[in-house]
Design a protein around this motif. Sequence first.
Motif, short mmCIF file in Angstrom:
data_model
loop_
_atom_site.label_atom_id
_atom_site.label_comp_id
_atom_site.label_asym_id
_atom_site.label_seq_id
_atom_site.Cartn_x
_atom_site.Cartn_y
_atom_site.Cartn_z
N GLN A 185 0.82 -1.20 0.00
CA GLN A 185 0.00 0.00 0.00
C GLN A 185 0.86 1.27 0.00
OE1 GLN A 185 -2.07 1.16 3.66
NE2 GLN A 185 -1.07 -0.58 4.69
N ARG A 186 0.26 2.34 -0.53
CA ARG A 186 0.88 3.66 -0.57
C ARG A 186 2.20 3.65 -1.32
NH1 ARG A 186 -2.25 7.03 2.33
NH2 ARG A 186 -3.62 6.06 3.90
N ASN A 187 2.14 3.13 -2.55
CA ASN A 187 3.24 3.23 -3.48
C ASN A 187 2.74 3.92 -4.74
OD1 ASN A 187 5.94 1.87 -2.66
ND2 ASN A 187 4.39 0.49 -1.83
N MET A 188 3.36 3.64 -5.88
CA MET A 188 2.98 4.31 -7.13
C MET A 188 2.71 3.28 -8.23
SD MET A 188 5.94 7.23 -6.83
CE MET A 188 5.55 8.02 -8.39
N LEU A 189 2.23 2.10 -7.84
CA LEU A 189 1.99 1.02 -8.79
C LEU A 189 0.79 1.31 -9.68
CD1 LEU A 189 2.52 -1.96 -6.33
CD2 LEU A 189 4.01 -1.39 -8.25
N SER A 190 0.99 1.19 -10.99
CA SER A 190 -0.12 1.39 -11.93
C SER A 190 -0.70 0.05 -12.39
CB SER A 190 0.34 2.19 -13.15
OG SER A 190 1.39 1.52 -13.82
N LYS A 191 0.04 -1.04 -12.16
CA LYS A 191 -0.50 -2.36 -12.48
C LYS A 191 0.20 -3.42 -11.64
CE LYS A 191 2.59 -3.83 -16.21
NZ LYS A 191 2.65 -4.44 -17.56
N ILE A 192 -0.49 -4.53 -11.46
CA ILE A 192 0.09 -5.73 -10.87
C ILE A 192 0.04 -6.79 -11.95
CG2 ILE A 192 -0.25 -7.56 -9.16
CD1 ILE A 192 -1.17 -5.48 -7.20
N SER A 205 -3.03 -12.81 2.40
CA SER A 205 -3.39 -11.41 2.61
C SER A 205 -2.54 -10.50 1.72
CB SER A 205 -3.17 -11.03 4.09
OG SER A 205 -3.41 -9.65 4.30
N LEU A 206 -3.23 -9.64 0.95
CA LEU A 206 -2.55 -8.69 0.08
C LEU A 206 -3.18 -7.31 0.27
CD1 LEU A 206 -0.74 -7.82 -2.34
CD2 LEU A 206 -2.65 -8.48 -3.83
N ASN A 207 -2.33 -6.32 0.53
CA ASN A 207 -2.79 -4.94 0.61
C ASN A 207 -2.08 -4.13 -0.46
OD1 ASN A 207 -3.57 -2.33 1.24
ND2 ASN A 207 -3.38 -2.60 3.43
N ALA A 208 -2.82 -3.74 -1.48
CA ALA A 208 -2.28 -2.92 -2.57
C ALA A 208 -3.07 -1.62 -2.68
CB ALA A 208 -2.31 -3.68 -3.88
N SER A 209 -3.62 -1.16 -1.58
CA SER A 209 -4.43 0.06 -1.57
C SER A 209 -3.55 1.30 -1.73
CB SER A 209 -5.22 0.15 -0.27
OG SER A 209 -4.36 0.28 0.85
N HIS A 210 -4.21 2.41 -2.09
CA HIS A 210 -3.52 3.70 -2.21
C HIS A 210 -2.35 3.64 -3.19
CE1 HIS A 210 -5.68 5.69 1.12
NE2 HIS A 210 -5.72 4.49 1.65
N ASN A 211 -2.62 3.05 -4.37
CA ASN A 211 -1.70 3.11 -5.48
C ASN A 211 -2.43 3.79 -6.64
OD1 ASN A 211 1.06 1.54 -5.17
ND2 ASN A 211 -0.44 0.41 -3.94
N VAL A 212 -2.02 3.54 -7.86
CA VAL A 212 -2.72 4.09 -9.03
C VAL A 212 -3.07 2.96 -9.99
CG1 VAL A 212 -1.83 6.44 -8.88
CG2 VAL A 212 -0.46 4.70 -10.03
#
Length: 436
Positions: A185-192, A205-212
């Motif tokens: 979370q809280r990075n600048m990822l535009s895709k996974i 458990s995966l938290n990828a919130s607060h990205n783009v």
Amino acid sequence: MLCSESLATLLCIIALGYTSARDYKCAFEGSQQCVFRGVQLKSADQLASNTFSSSGTAPRNVKFASSTMAVVPTAVFQQFPNVEQLDSSFSGIKTLMGDTFAEANNLRELNLTGNKIPSLPNNLFNGAKKITTLDFSQNDISEIQESTFTGLNQLRVLKLDNNQIATLPAAVFNPLTSLEALDLQRNMLSKIDDSLLASCTSLISLNASHNVLQKFETKQFLREWSVDAIDVSFNRLKAISIPKNLRKLVASNNQIQSVQVLGKEPSLIFLRLSHNKLTSADQIPSFNKLVTLDLSHNQIESFDFGSVSKFRNLILLKLDGNRLTTVSNSLVSDVTYLKYVHLAHNQLTRLDMETLRTLPRILKLDLGYNKLTQLDAKHISDRFPVLVRLVLTGNDFQCDKIADLVKELKYAITEYKTTADQCKTGQRLVGGICCS
């Protein structure tokens, strides 16, 4: 110390070098943790001229406090080969060298949160194959090389949140076959990437919130066992697919207009899709195990409680903050599992409690901050015998039309009364209800 001649100057420099060397000694605080305080290592060159020792037995849990270190002091692993936990958080560390953990053979937990690390190099953890927990949160990481985590097949928890990561190498997580929790979370990822986590077969458990994020492929999570939680809130997703083995999904604050389920007999029990662009509850597939459904703050204009039949264990339904002007009910038989219904902050002008007749076991009904001028609650005690909370604050009730409502509620077990300070300008309190 003053030096005037060239030879004397050389001897002075040597002497000063020796005087800057220091033996840092840690003291045990509590029964296990040995704490080094005030360590100053402004460059990697100082590592060789400083030693680390303990005031007691060789510690297994080491922490640096109130310290400033350009690098992780590798001498700690040389002096204390049995160290299992190292906490060098908030120490100003700027560099991780290729041999930093070469002698950390027994290290299990590493906490480097709150430093200034910009990148994680290849083969960083050679020698530290037993690590189970890594915390790199709150650094300046923008680059993670593809072989950074090579050899960490025992790693269970990886925290990379609050960094500046925009891209991840396709195979970077492949070695992490025991990984259970990943925080991005809280990075600048535009895709996974579609298969970025396919090798992490233990991930729950995966938290990828607060990205783009604009794209997130969930097929890689389709397995025979459950994935406990995925959080992709505060991104830019327009669609989401929910794998059958996922138990909890948080995807609020996106632009979601489409929801699909992957596989049969889904395990989902919690779904939060608030602050998206859904226009109908019918856009949500059937989830027989779903307990909580949050569709608040979308663009839904009407709702039929017949939709509840798709969720045979639903307890909490949140529809507050939509554009509801009408509520209907096509259910032909009673639904006794639904307990909490939130319809606040909508555009309802009138409601007959008879509409909810097939929901007799409701405990709380929130109708606050609509535009209700009337509410027909005839025989409310008989029809809703366990309704203990009815929220009516912030509506537009007319004082000359609420006598029957006040009478019905007066003898019910339902708590409904508001206070005068909660009334709008120009309203007065009549029988615990604000009206004008």
